[in-house]
Design an enzyme around this catalytic site. Structure first.
Site, PDB file in Angstrom:
ATOM      1  N   ARG A  35       0.470  -1.510   0.420  1.00 32.83           N
ATOM      2  CA  ARG A  35      -0.366  -0.052   0.269  1.00 32.83           C
ATOM      3  C   ARG A  35       0.813   1.217  -0.105  1.00 32.83           C
ATOM      4  NH1 ARG A  35      -5.783  -1.836   4.023  1.00 32.83           N
ATOM      5  NH2 ARG A  35      -6.323  -2.557   2.248  1.00 32.83           N
ATOM      6  N   LYS A 200     -16.955 -16.266   3.718  1.00 33.60           N
ATOM      7  CA  LYS A 200     -18.754 -16.003   3.772  1.00 33.60           C
ATOM      8  C   LYS A 200     -19.264 -15.430   2.705  1.00 33.60           C
ATOM      9  CE  LYS A 200     -18.313 -14.697   8.987  1.00 33.60           C
ATOM     10  NZ  LYS A 200     -19.018 -13.951   9.785  1.00 33.60           N
ATOM     11  N   GLY A 353      -7.271  -7.143  -0.785  1.00 36.20           N
ATOM     12  CA  GLY A 353      -7.620  -7.790   0.572  1.00 36.20           C
ATOM     13  C   GLY A 353      -7.269  -8.623   0.527  1.00 36.20           C
ATOM     14  N   GLY A 377     -12.626  -3.710   0.556  1.00 36.05           N
ATOM     15  CA  GLY A 377     -14.233  -3.374   1.152  1.00 36.05           C
ATOM     16  C   GLY A 377     -14.682  -2.236   0.345  1.00 36.05           C
TER      17      GLY A 377
END
Length: 396
Positions: A35, A200, A353, A377
């Site tokens: 990053r 998930k 991510g 996200g």
């Protein structure tokens, strides 16, 4: 959306840059500086233009007050190394030291304010509280550049409110992120393939719903696949299962059939009796997972099938690993998807991510992918079709 070039002559101007320096740390050692490297084009362009650069960023999840373990000191040191110049770290976010550091900047200098989340107003739901912090940030600068894509889906003081107070533009990173995601979603070259994984299914419901009308194929792996298998009536043993989402997934399977969207599920699964790196791994059919086993990766036949479905695609978006790639025994599925995307001739996006982490962990050459997102996200919410506040505020 304006770019840095649209801001005119920046020599001698104080430019506040919102970056995303939420890097992983082992103590004070940065274990992945991706990053920070992603921020370099914007910062280098500004210093070359003679701007006085003031960077604000966050690290971790401090609770609105200073915490030594979340200090940006390691980031300032690494940023200085990468830029090839000193980067002064202010001892506070918008206080006396921050003002003094900014006052002392010469043309082409770079300063980093201490972790913006040390100030509880940054993430406040109260618009007036955020606005008060934004006023103090704006007082430090003449113009604002948004370059922290990992936070543009948040309505936060340094992301949203300060842009309303200063002339503003998108940095190189944010512009590239939005341009790439729009290319992959607004008028994609076909076949358009989306690969979804991660733990998930509930994290990806909005993406699935939005893409059922756009993608040609959805490839489903990771922990979320077991809810799909359960929706088809199969037992999943001790695998991760969101029982409250089974009916929703049944609805998606029916919608996909109606719309002619191909949903590709694994036909074999790598299972183990427990979640451990050295757990004994075996391969079973996806519809025959033993009750005492848990699925931790897609199987070898599925990996080949997924790679084949990717090979002829012209646009490929990937968000979420196929298995527990951190454990060698359960990394083959993720590696196969990354390899297929790396080899593909189409436009490829790795959606931030864990997917981005997997690409680096497994040793792939990042330049073989069209774009690797810095915001998991934010890219997910973009794929869901949501408005990102930190982008909307730049589009005036």
């Amino acid at each position: 959306m304006k770019t840095i070039e649209d801001l005119g002559d920046l020599r001698g101007k104080r430019v506040l840059v919102r970056s995303d320096f939420n890097v992983p740390l082992d103590g004070t050692t940065i274990t992945d500086d991706g990053r920070i490297r992603a921020a370099l084009p914007t910062l280098a362009a500004l210093t070359k233009a003679g701007a006085r650069v003031v960077v604000t960023a966050h690290l971790g999840r401090p609770k609105g007050a200073p915490e030594a373990k979340y200090s940006l000191a390691p980031v300032a040191a690494r940023l200085g190394e990468l830029l090839g110049q000193d980067v002064v770290l202010a001892k506070d976010t918008v206080g006396e030291d921050a003002r003094a550091v900014v006052e002392g900047l010469a043309d082409g200098d770079v300063a980093l304010l201490e972790n913006i989340r040390f100030d509880a107003r940054e993430t406040s739901k109260d618009e007036a509280e955020r606005g008060a912090l934004a006023d103090e940030l704006a007082a430090l600068a003449d113009v604002y550049v948004s370059d922290g894509f990992g936070v543009v889906h948040r309505k936060q003081a340094s992301v949203f409110d300060v842009a309303q107070r200063l002339p503003h533009a998108a940095g190189t990173l944010v512009f590239k992120e939005i341009d790439s995601l729009r290319r992959a979603t607004e008028n994609p070259e076909r076949p358009y393939v989306v690969v979804l994984g991660g733990s998930k299914v509930s994290d990806k419901l909005g993406v699935i719903a939005n893409l059922l009308g756009k993608a040609d194929r959805l490839l489903i792996g990771g922990g979320m696949v077991f809810t799909f298998l359960a929706a088809q009536g199969h037992g999943v043993g001790k695998s991760l299962l969101e029982e409250d989402q089974v009916e929703t997934v049944k609805g998606y399977l029916a919608q996909a059939q109606e719309k002619g969207v191909e949903i590709v599920l694994p036909t074999d699964i790598v299972v183990a009796p427990e979640f451990k790196a050295d757990a004994p791994a075996t391969v079973v059919a996806a519809d025959a997972i033993p009750d005492d086993q848990m699925g931790l990766d897609i199987g070898p036949e599925s990996a080949k099938a997924f790679a084949a479905k990717i090979a002829d695609a012209r646009t490929i978006v990937w968000n979420g690993p196929m298995g527990v790639f951190e454990f060698d025994a359960f990394a083959a599925g993720t590696r196969a998807v990354a390899q297929a995307m790396s080899d593909a001739d189409g436009f490829t996006i790795v959606g931030g991510g864990d997917s981005a982490a997997a690409v680096r962990t497994l040793g792939f050459d990042e330049s073989t992918f069209s774009h690797i997102s810095t915001g998991g996200g934010a890219s997910l919410e973009f794929l869901e079709g949501k408005t990102l506040p930190g982008i909307a505020v730049l589009e005036d």
